[in-house]
Design an enzyme around this catalytic site. Structure first.
Site, PDB file in Angstrom:
ATOM      1  N   ASP A  28      74.154 -58.357   2.384  1.00 45.99           N
ATOM      2  CA  ASP A  28      72.781 -58.716   2.018  1.00 45.99           C
ATOM      3  C   ASP A  28      71.810 -57.562   2.267  1.00 45.99           C
ATOM      4  O   ASP A  28      72.054 -56.684   3.096  1.00 45.99           O
ATOM      5  CB  ASP A  28      72.305 -59.907   2.857  1.00 45.99           C
ATOM      6  CG  ASP A  28      72.832 -61.234   2.360  1.00 45.99           C
ATOM      7  OD1 ASP A  28      73.741 -61.241   1.505  1.00 45.99           O
ATOM      8  OD2 ASP A  28      72.343 -62.274   2.844  1.00 45.99           O
ATOM      9  N   HIS A  80      69.606 -61.635  -4.334  1.00 41.20           N
ATOM     10  CA  HIS A  80      69.016 -62.001  -3.039  1.00 41.20           C
ATOM     11  C   HIS A  80      67.489 -62.053  -3.136  1.00 41.20           C
ATOM     12  O   HIS A  80      66.784 -61.778  -2.158  1.00 41.20           O
ATOM     13  CB  HIS A  80      69.461 -61.007  -1.966  1.00 41.20           C
ATOM     14  CG  HIS A  80      69.363 -61.533  -0.566  1.00 41.20           C
ATOM     15  ND1 HIS A  80      69.663 -62.844  -0.222  1.00 41.20           N
ATOM     16  CD2 HIS A  80      69.010 -60.919   0.603  1.00 41.20           C
ATOM     17  CE1 HIS A  80      69.493 -63.012   1.070  1.00 41.20           C
ATOM     18  NE2 HIS A  80      69.085 -61.870   1.603  1.00 41.20           N
ATOM     19  N   HIS A  84      62.528 -60.987  -1.007  1.00 44.85           N
ATOM     20  CA  HIS A  84      63.070 -61.566   0.228  1.00 44.85           C
ATOM     21  C   HIS A  84      62.064 -62.466   0.950  1.00 44.85           C
ATOM     22  O   HIS A  84      61.894 -62.388   2.174  1.00 44.85           O
ATOM     23  CB  HIS A  84      63.540 -60.457   1.171  1.00 44.85           C
ATOM     24  CG  HIS A  84      64.552 -60.910   2.184  1.00 44.85           C
ATOM     25  ND1 HIS A  84      64.197 -61.483   3.388  1.00 44.85           N
ATOM     26  CD2 HIS A  84      65.906 -60.864   2.184  1.00 44.85           C
ATOM     27  CE1 HIS A  84      65.278 -61.768   4.081  1.00 44.85           C
ATOM     28  NE2 HIS A  84      66.341 -61.404   3.375  1.00 44.85           N
ATOM     29  N   HIS A 175      75.386 -57.015   6.438  1.00 44.47           N
ATOM     30  CA  HIS A 175      74.154 -56.460   5.864  1.00 44.47           C
ATOM     31  C   HIS A 175      74.297 -54.963   5.624  1.00 44.47           C
ATOM     32  O   HIS A 175      74.810 -54.237   6.478  1.00 44.47           O
ATOM     33  CB  HIS A 175      72.966 -56.727   6.798  1.00 44.47           C
ATOM     34  CG  HIS A 175      72.637 -58.179   6.950  1.00 44.47           C
ATOM     35  ND1 HIS A 175      73.346 -59.013   7.780  1.00 44.47           N
ATOM     36  CD2 HIS A 175      71.683 -58.946   6.354  1.00 44.47           C
ATOM     37  CE1 HIS A 175      72.843 -60.248   7.700  1.00 44.47           C
ATOM     38  NE2 HIS A 175      71.836 -60.230   6.846  1.00 44.47           N
TER      39      HIS A 175
END
Length: 229
Positions: A28, A80, A84, A175
């Site tokens: 991510d 994603h 964010h 991540h």
């Protein structure tokens, strides 16, 4: 009316002839100009694919990294959101925009790609987010293994958490970047150093189990029948 499903694990065997259970590595908050290339290098060294849940705002400056993911032939680029946000704080129209604008940004960076599976920032899902995913004919993807690598617990802690938690069908959350509002000037090179170190140990250990690592690209495809939980 039944709410659209949220994918946390993938159940069912893949028809690839190996007879080995599957596992899914996901990343991510990228693409990041320093961390993502190092992660791609490790994946290439071990010939392992991954699914990258990218932040749309980063794609204009990092389109070459998206192109590299596609060019290497086995990675998946997923959604994603654009900036964010916590989608539970967003009105329905903004939720739709966050997902659809990111899909457009992904397609601009990698022409020919289809709609990308979304993952909600912070793992905070609402009925509106699930509906937006279903309307785009994609699967809303969560995870089943989270070593909280973003908190920098140490490379060994990340490795141990993943290896103790994985099971067949697991979706592992890691991540390769960080959200736009969490960027710290001067910390770029060390941002995901622990994740990068951990990944070099995690992949060989998973292969020893043995587990086969795949992307989520073909979920719902007739080429790759699976049960979704």
């Amino acid at each position: 009316m039944t709410a659209p499903a949220l994918l946390c694990e993938v159940h069912g065997e893949r028809d690839d002839g190996t007879g080995r259970p599957s596992l899914y590595l996901t990343f991510d908050d990228g693409p990041h100009p320093f961390c993502t290339p190092e992660i791609l290098d490790i994946l290439a060294e071990h010939r392992v694919p991954a699914t990258f849940f990218v932040i749309g705002e980063f794609l204009a400056d990092q389109s070459k990294l998206i192109q590299r993911m596609i060019a290497e032939g086995h990675h998946e680029v997923a959604n994603h959101t654009m900036t964010h946000p916590d989608l539970s704080d967003c009105e329905p129209r903004r939720v739709q925009r966050q997902i659809l604008e990111t899909n457009r940004a992904i397609k601009m960076a990698s022409p020919g790609g289809g709609a990308a599976h979304p993952r909600a920032p912070y793992g905070i899902w609402t009925e509106e987010v699930l509906k937006a995913s279903a309307n785009a004919a994609t699967h809303a993807v969560h995870w089943s293994v989270d070593p909280r690598d973003w908190s920098s617990p140490g490379a060994d802690a990340i490795v141990n958490d993943v290896l103790q938690s994985v099971r067949p069908g697991a979706i592992v959350l890691l991540h390769d970047g960080c959200p736009p509002d969490e960027m710290q000037q001067g910390a770029d090179h060390s941002l995901r150093h622990q994740t990068i170190m951990a990944l070099s140990s995690i992949i060989p250990a998973l292969h020893d189990r043995p587990l086969c690592i795949y992307t989520l690209r073909l979920l719902g495809s007739s080429e790759d029948p699976m049960d979704i939980a």
